[in-house]
Design an enzyme around this catalytic site. Structure first.
Site, short mmCIF file in Angstrom:
data_model
loop_
_atom_site.label_atom_id
_atom_site.label_comp_id
_atom_site.label_asym_id
_atom_site.label_seq_id
_atom_site.Cartn_x
_atom_site.Cartn_y
_atom_site.Cartn_z
N GLY A 55 0.81 -1.21 0.00
CA GLY A 55 0.00 0.00 0.00
C GLY A 55 0.84 1.25 0.00
O GLY A 55 2.05 1.21 -0.22
N VAL A 80 5.55 4.70 0.64
CA VAL A 80 5.03 3.39 0.25
C VAL A 80 5.15 2.44 1.44
O VAL A 80 6.11 2.51 2.21
CB VAL A 80 5.81 2.84 -0.95
CG1 VAL A 80 5.29 1.48 -1.37
CG2 VAL A 80 5.71 3.82 -2.12
N ASP A 97 -7.54 12.71 7.64
CA ASP A 97 -7.53 11.86 6.45
C ASP A 97 -8.24 10.54 6.72
O ASP A 97 -7.71 9.46 6.42
CB ASP A 97 -6.09 11.61 6.00
CG ASP A 97 -6.01 11.17 4.53
OD1 ASP A 97 -7.00 11.39 3.79
OD2 ASP A 97 -4.98 10.61 4.13
#
Length: 804
Positions: free
Chosen positions: A503, A509, A631
């Site tokens: 992911g 990353v 987020d």
């Protein structure tokens, strides 16, 4: 424990005496009106005239309805009990026993639907239905909430509300002022005009009709305002406390005389007089557009009369073919103003019917209260003139003045006894706040005992002590986070190979890795090469995650194992989440095509949503200082090997304000489709921004759609899941948008899924002030999960039996 000071016991009695006097003077008679407050009898007008009532002589208070000569019995089944019912245009609504939920159905086809508040744990005490609005009062807050119409006073407390043709009115608890509101352009002026006409009056209650409003003021006089084209404002006789109940139609008004419970009607050009009702006594009355129905005292039957009633087909003398109707709800507990005769028979031995508290009622003191001297006896005959009411008012004023003087003397004695007047304070800690350590393991709640507001208050009351236990660290790299060498992390991920990539996060990353000691971990590495962002941004995200996760420890937050900081390399090491991200299970083809996936269960989806909500609630309420994630999205909700969900990726997180009122202007950051529109447009950040993001996730869970997806119905144009789902939820078409891979909810799951949908709808309101708090969201999802496990007492929407 320190003994009570002199006069303490007596001082404690003072509020009780005052309350008794207020009940004595301004009691609330049992009333109903066209589109008005709920009782045990209601009329729905529109396509089909329907009359509904609560059935007597049964252990459960079922709803029966009459329409066009047919009786529809056991609406919602025989296992569900109700306290009250109200009617409006093509709609009947009822409050479930105990005020736990509001259930409505359309009268043309009796399609059931449950309505939810943003905080579904609020108990309801009354509901009113008009032609374009449904409003209800909270049992403890007395705040009003409305459906179908969004324009209503959200922060005011009321003692009475009522609805009519396109507008509603209420009596404020503070001062008895009348407030009217409407979301209909055609009736907004009517509402404001009537409110103006009541501007200088103090009222005890209110009843709304077509274009007129009547109420009883604090002196017991009926006052009517508004349109008077048919004489509906012309009260024929108006002595203080002459009427115990009112019912208003489109252009007529009826009232029950207190002296003998007979009915008198006025307005409607004199067409409402009826020989049938002349010598009958009534328990309650309710008005349709152009007729009135009443509950007869002698046999608890329902009769109707008036120009709009088809008396040639259904004569009033015979009554409707309904079973006996309850004169009031059957409750468990002590009645303050006495018990209604025949309660045991009418309630089938399960509860009592309470007499309404009015000016002539002698309230029964609640149990376990200190004994008080009863107020002077009140003459039980109706006042013969306004001067009688005035004398009673002066007597009450003298009693209240005496009580106030006594309380003042006790206050002086207490002041001298404790020494607080001289700066000497006696402090003892006989009561400590309760700390609930099982916040994440809430026991299942039965359908008959939903979470109460008191549990929410206990949780909020212990917030301060929880915060102090959450722990903070001022060091940059606290001891709890291990420091790793870059070469060890490279070896753990096979030199960050693509096959180990699982992911991406806010600044890099994520790779799966296996440490030398055998631990499986997830390693987030900041991006390098031409795609690298500014070093300062990468550094900020890295430091943000490291700082937050090092001091946050919660079952539903991803745990930080350690970090690596060498030259330009910035890596974070987390515990490995075996079952990946919620996003993958909902949207990744490699996962969603597996029919055996555990997330293809409504119960598991709700549980995962609740886990995430608890993690966010911890950030908002229990972290010190509070944290706004910024987020929240389905790809940041990870699932471990035991299917426990955890919130991850704190690269964009910020320390939040101390309260929802403290806005924090900041440059908007987040993910398209999840970002709060208020935050994106105005750069105003609050904890409610995370609530919006979670609302989008809940809609993903329900629909299986991405936050932004291409709509096949709209020529492949991008569409948000909010725009796709919310209209269907608002119109009661939830089943149309549910993820077909899960299958239709079972009987005990249907209410749970609907509760999640209504919670999500409130979470994605455009303005933050209209969204629930995370504590409210957690309470709703806890309730939904409990419903999945509880099939007892669930609402049955099965076939409705019809009798001739």
């Amino acid at each position: 424990m320190t003994p009570p000071p002199p006069c303490a016991a007596a001082a404690a009695v003072v509020p009780t005496i005052i309350l008794a006097l207020l009940l004595l003077l301004t009691g609330t008679p049992s009333v109903n009106a066209f589109g008005g407050s709920s009782t045990t009898l209601a009329i729905s007008y529109g396509q089909f005239t329907t009359i509904c009532s609560l059935v007597a002589d049964e252990s459960t208070q079922q709803i029966q309805c009459w329409r066009n000569g047919q009786v529809f019995s056991s609406i919602y089944g025989t296992s569900v009990s109700f306290d009250s019912v109200a009617g409006g245009q093509d709609t009947i609504c009822a409050i479930r026993s105990g005020g736990y939920s509001l259930l409505c159905w359309t009268t043309p086809n009796f399609t059931p639907k449950r309505l939810y508040l943003a905080n579904s744990t609020t108990l309801l005490e009354s509901v009113t239905v008009g032609d374009s609005q449904i409003c209800a009062l909270g049992n403890d807050t007395h705040n009003v909430s409305c459906w179908r119409g969004e324009s209503y006073p959200v922060n005011s407390t009321f003692k009475s509300i009522s609805s009519g043709l396109g507008f509603s009115c209420g009596v404020l608890e503070d001062g008895g002022r009348i407030v009217c509101w409407s979301s209909n352009q055609n009736t907004r002026n009517v509402a404001s005009d009537i409110q103006f006409q009541f501007a200088n009056l103090s009222m005890a209650n209110i009843f709304v009709g077509g274009r007129h409003v009547c109420g009883v003021n604090t002196s017991g006089i009926v006052i009517c305002r508004g349109q008077n084209n048919s004489g509906q404002l012309d009260v024929p006789s108006n002595l203080p406390f002459e009427y115990s109940a009112l019912a208003l139609g489109a252009n007529h008004t009826c009232g029950i005389r207190r002296v003998n419970n007979t009915v008198v009607c006025w307005g409607g050009n004199g067409e409402y007089s009826s020989n049938v009702t002349e010598f009958l006594s009534f328990e309650s009355i309710v008005a349709g557009l152009d007729f009135t129905c009443g509950l007869v005292t002698s046999n608890f039957s329902v009769i109707c009369w008036g120009p709009g009633w088809p008396s040639n087909l259904f004569p009033a003398a015979t009554g409707l073919p309904l079973r006996r109707t309850l004169p009031g709800p059957c409750i468990q507990g002590v009645c303050r103003c006495g018990t209604y005769p025949q309660s045991q028979t009418l309630c089938s031995g399960d509860g009592n019917i309470c007499r309404p508290c009015d000016i002539f009622s002698q309230p029964v003191p609640p149990p376990l209260q200190p004994p008080i001297s009863p107020p002077p006896p009140v003459d039980s005959s109706p006042p013969s003139s306004p001067s009688t009411g005035l004398r009673r008012g002066l007597l009450a004023f003298a009693i209240v003045g005496s009580v106030g003087g006594f309380a003042g003397i006790c206050s002086v004695i207490y002041c001298l006894w404790t020494g607080v007047c001289f700066g000497k304070k006696k402090i003892h800690n006989s009561v400590q706040p309760t700390i609930n350590n099982n916040n994440n393991n809430v026991p299942p709640l039965s359908n008959s005992n939903p979470p109460s507001r008191s549990s929410t208050l206990r949780r909020q009351g212990s917030r301060l002590m929880r915060r102090q236990r959450s722990g903070t660290s001022s060091t940059k790299h606290p001891d709890r986070a291990e420091e790793f060498l870059f070469q060890d992390l490279a070896a753990a991920t096979n030199n960050f190979s693509l096959e180990n990539k699982i992911g991406a996060g806010s600044f890099g990353v994520v790779y799966k890795g296996k440490l030398i000691d055998g631990r499986e971990v997830a390693i987030k590495r900041s991006e390098s090469g031409p795609r690298t962002k500014k070093f300062q941004e990468k550094e900020s995200a890295f430091e943000s995650e490291l700082a937050f996760l090092s001091r946050l420890h919660h079952k539903h937050l991803v745990r930080l194992v350690g970090y690596c900081e060498e030259r330009d390399e910035r890596l974070l090491v987390y515990e490995y989440m075996k079952n990946g991200a919620l996003y993958d299970h909902l949207h990744d083809k490699n996962n969603v095509e597996k029919s055996s996936s555990l997330v293809n269960s409504w119960k598991i989806r709700i549980k995962i949503s609740l886990d995430a909500a608890r993690g966010i609630e911890y950030l908002h309420n229990y972290a010190v200082p509070p944290i706004i994630h910024r987020d929240i999205k389905s790809s940041n909700i990870l699932i471990d090997g035991n299917w426990v969900a955890r919130v991850s990726d704190f690269g964009l997180s910020l320390m939040g304000p101390e309260s929802d009122q403290d806005f924090r202007p900041t440059k908007a950051a987040g993910t398209v489709g999840y970002i709060d529109p208020e935050y994106y447009g105005l750069n105003v950040l609050t904890a409610k921004s995370d609530v919006y993001g979670l609302g989008v996730v809940l809609l993903e869970v329900l629909t299986g759609k991405r936050a932004i997806f291409k709509s096949s119905e709209n020529d492949g144009e991008p569409m948000s899941v909010v725009d796709y789902a919310v209209p269907a939820i608002m119109t009661g078409e939830l089943t149309r948008i549910l993820d077909p891979r899960v299958g239709p909810p079972e009987l005990n799951e249907a209410e749970a899924v609907e509760l999640v949908a209504y919670t999500a709808m409130h979470c994605v309101n455009l303005e933050g002030k209209d969204r629930p708090t995370m504590t409210d969201v957690v309470a709703n999802l806890e309730r939904a999960l409990a419903l999945c496990d509880d099939s007892h007492g669930s609402i049955s929407s099965g076939p409705i039996s019809v009798s001739d």
